[in-house]
Design an enzyme around this catalytic site. Structure first.
Site, PDB file in Angstrom:
ATOM      1  N   GLY A 270       0.796  -1.230   0.000  1.00 37.55           N
ATOM      2  CA  GLY A 270       0.000   0.000   0.000  1.00 37.55           C
ATOM      3  C   GLY A 270       0.821   1.270   0.000  1.00 37.55           C
ATOM      4  N   LYS A 507      -7.601  -3.190  14.663  1.00 35.41           N
ATOM      5  CA  LYS A 507      -8.747  -3.383  13.769  1.00 35.41           C
ATOM      6  C   LYS A 507      -9.566  -4.609  14.174  1.00 35.41           C
ATOM      7  CE  LYS A 507      -7.029  -1.099   9.615  1.00 35.41           C
ATOM      8  NZ  LYS A 507      -6.843  -1.208   8.156  1.00 35.41           N
TER       9      LYS A 507
END
Length: 545
Positions: A270, A507
């Site tokens: 990413g 998360k």
């Protein structure tokens, strides 16, 4: 890989001994002993002039650092990366972002297949889409031209495109506005959409898996906003949404035309994805020709990094200097200070690139490190920072090496503004290095009681990166320079610079907590007492509202 600690390496031990021997040296002394130090400790490559003379190093220091790089197998690690080896060992993936900017006729193989034709196939599709949007051939559901592009992503899917848009907005098509949404905080999306016309808005949803929680929450809300504004016409989604993702099925399920999905590969991380389809918003803004110039800048730095000897290799030198300060002089943080307003988001971009890459506590083989890795990177554009945190850098108790970035030619000539800007960046580096002695302060007639306050210790190190002009090509060079500097540090530290397990735990826990916040009745909570109390207080406060 051997479980022997890096600290046991002879080159490392030599640097430890050397660091004690040079700890008392001051930059004033180093420059006095070598009147041409400023010319000797500078290197120019790929259009970037690096003056690293104001670092607390001697020629012996540099020689020992290069020896450490060689002993750490940096040559082999570079070739492994460029060769498509699975150097991201914890995810069993290659880190082949260099293939994203390879020329069309290059051959870069991954698992026996040349990936370059695939890369250029995606680039060609991006270029076709960008041109149709820019010249008005692509229209929204009602036949109106697209006037605003909203990029929805997070992490590298946001920081890269947002930084590049700001950096290259001088070259952008001003007939199209660009906005970037990343935070799952509803305010981010609400403010981005507040004054927009759905009929003139295009969304780019950037998520490799098309399951990223923050991105898909924002995307679904954007979809609902669009449909509400266009009287629920489901067919409108295909004219107002495109996707950058590898998940074709999920993209189609969202309502996006399969032809408007731009893919990339699992060997693209990413934070290394700006030059992939993640850069679609950038290409739309600056046009395909300028985007290819950006890629060419990346490529030039790639070739320099791969071929130049370490002693004259810009990314290697910068990586080694950062390692020197982090591991041998106790530095915890490095400031990146661009004297170019267009680069105002560049430090934020580098925060992810540097700290997500090298914020690791175990080596490739899982052994806990016994040395520091991953210094904290931060910064603001000059001259703003001079009236903010420079006080601490000049006279504080912490040593903060600085990377100054400047350009010889302005993109917006206005009176003497640029001369003043460059005078400031050169002066700051000089002041940090040499300071002002007590004798100098007294010689200015300063009252005794103020003398201690006006003394500048100096000996504060910095690099100066000087380029001709901020062009798309120059931005590509700068980004690749830092990419490879980060890689250099990680290779020597024996860590995996391409995974990011540290972002996962929070998360996972958030997915567990979310249903506990809005379920009916009183949920049975199994967290620690603090988290349980916070959940109960939130539920009670929200309920009262």
């Amino acid at each position: 890989m051997s479980k022997t600690s890096l600290r046991d390496c002879p080159a490392w031990r030599a640097l430890e001994t050397h660091s004690r021997a040079v700890s008392g040296l001051h930059l004033r002394q180093l420059f006095a002993e070598d009147r041409a130090r400023g010319e000797h400790l500078a290197v120019e490559a790929a259009g970037i002039y690096l003056d690293y003379s104001k670092n607390r190093v001697t020629r012996e220091t540099l020689g020992l650092l290069v020896r450490l790089a060689e002993a750490s197998g940096l040559h082999d690690r570079i070739e492994a990366m460029f060769g498509g080896d699975r150097i991201n060992v914890t995810e069993d993936r290659a880190a082949l972002h260099v293939a994203l900017r390879a020329p069309r006729d290059a051959v870069i193989e991954h698992e026996g297949r040349n990936v370059v034709p695939e890369v250029h196939g995606v680039l060609d599709r991006m270029a076709d889409f960008a041109e149709r949007l820019r010249d008005g051939r692509w229209k929204g559901h009602t036949g109106k031209r697209i006037r605003t592009v909203v990029n929805i992503g997070i992490g590298g899917s946001d920081l890269g495109p947002a930084m590049a848009y700001e950096a290259l907005s001088h070259y952008s098509d001003r007939a199209i506005a660009f906005r970037f949404v990343s935070n799952v905080d509803g305010t981010d999306l609400a403010e981005a959409l507040r004054d927009l016309d759905p009929a003139e808005t295009l969304f780019i949803v950037s998520s490799k898996t098309f399951t990223t929680q923050e991105t898909m929450t924002n995307a679904q809300s954007a979809r609902a906003w669009l449909l509400a504004g266009l009287q629920g016409a489901e067919a409108a989604v295909a004219r107002h949404f495109v996707a950058v993702s590898t998940n074709a099925e999920a993209v189609a399920g969202f309502g996006i035309d399969r032809d408007n999905r731009f893919g990339f590969w699992d060997w693209v991380g990413g934070r290394y994805s700006l030059d992939s389809a993640i850069g679609l918003s950038t290409m739309i803004a600056i046009g395909p020709e300028n985007f290819r110039a950006l890629l060419d800048g990346f490529r030039q730095m790639d070739e320099h990094f791969r071929s130049a000897p370490f002693a004259r290799n810009l990314p290697v030198l910068m990586g080694l200097l950062a390692l020197w300060y982090c591991d041998f002089l106790g530095v915890q943080t490095i400031a990146v200070l661009p004297y170019e307003q267009y680069l105002k988001r560049f430090p934020a971009y580098l925060q992810q690139l540097t700290m997500e890459s090298n914020g690791k506590h175990v080596t490739l083989d899982g052994t806990t490190v016994d040395y520091d890795t991953g210094p904290i990177y931060w910064g603001e554009p000059g001259t703003n920072g001079q009236h903010s945190f420079y006080q601490l850098i000049h006279q504080g108790t912490r040593l903060v090496p600085c990377d100054f970035i400047a350009f010889a030619r302005p993109l917006n000539p206005l009176g003497r503004h640029h001369d003043m800007l460059l005078a400031n960046v050169f002066a700051q580096a000089e002041a940090l290095a040499f300071g002002k002695t007590e004798e100098q302060v007294r010689g200015e007639g300063t009252p005794d009681r103020l003398v201690p306050h006006r003394v500048f210790e100096g000996n504060r190190p910095s690099n100066m990166l000087l380029l001709d002009e901020l062009t798309p090509e120059a931005l590509g060079k700068l980004v690749a320079l830092y990419e490879h500097s980060v890689f250099t540090q990680g290779a020597i530290w024996r860590i995996d610079s391409f995974d990011q397990w540290g972002v996962e735990l929070g998360k996972v826990l958030a997915r567990r907590i979310l249903p506990e916040l809005d379920c009916a009745g009183e949920p049975e909570l199994g967290h620690d007492s603090s988290t349980n109390a916070l959940i109960r207080r939130y539920r009670a406060t929200r309920g009262a509202a």
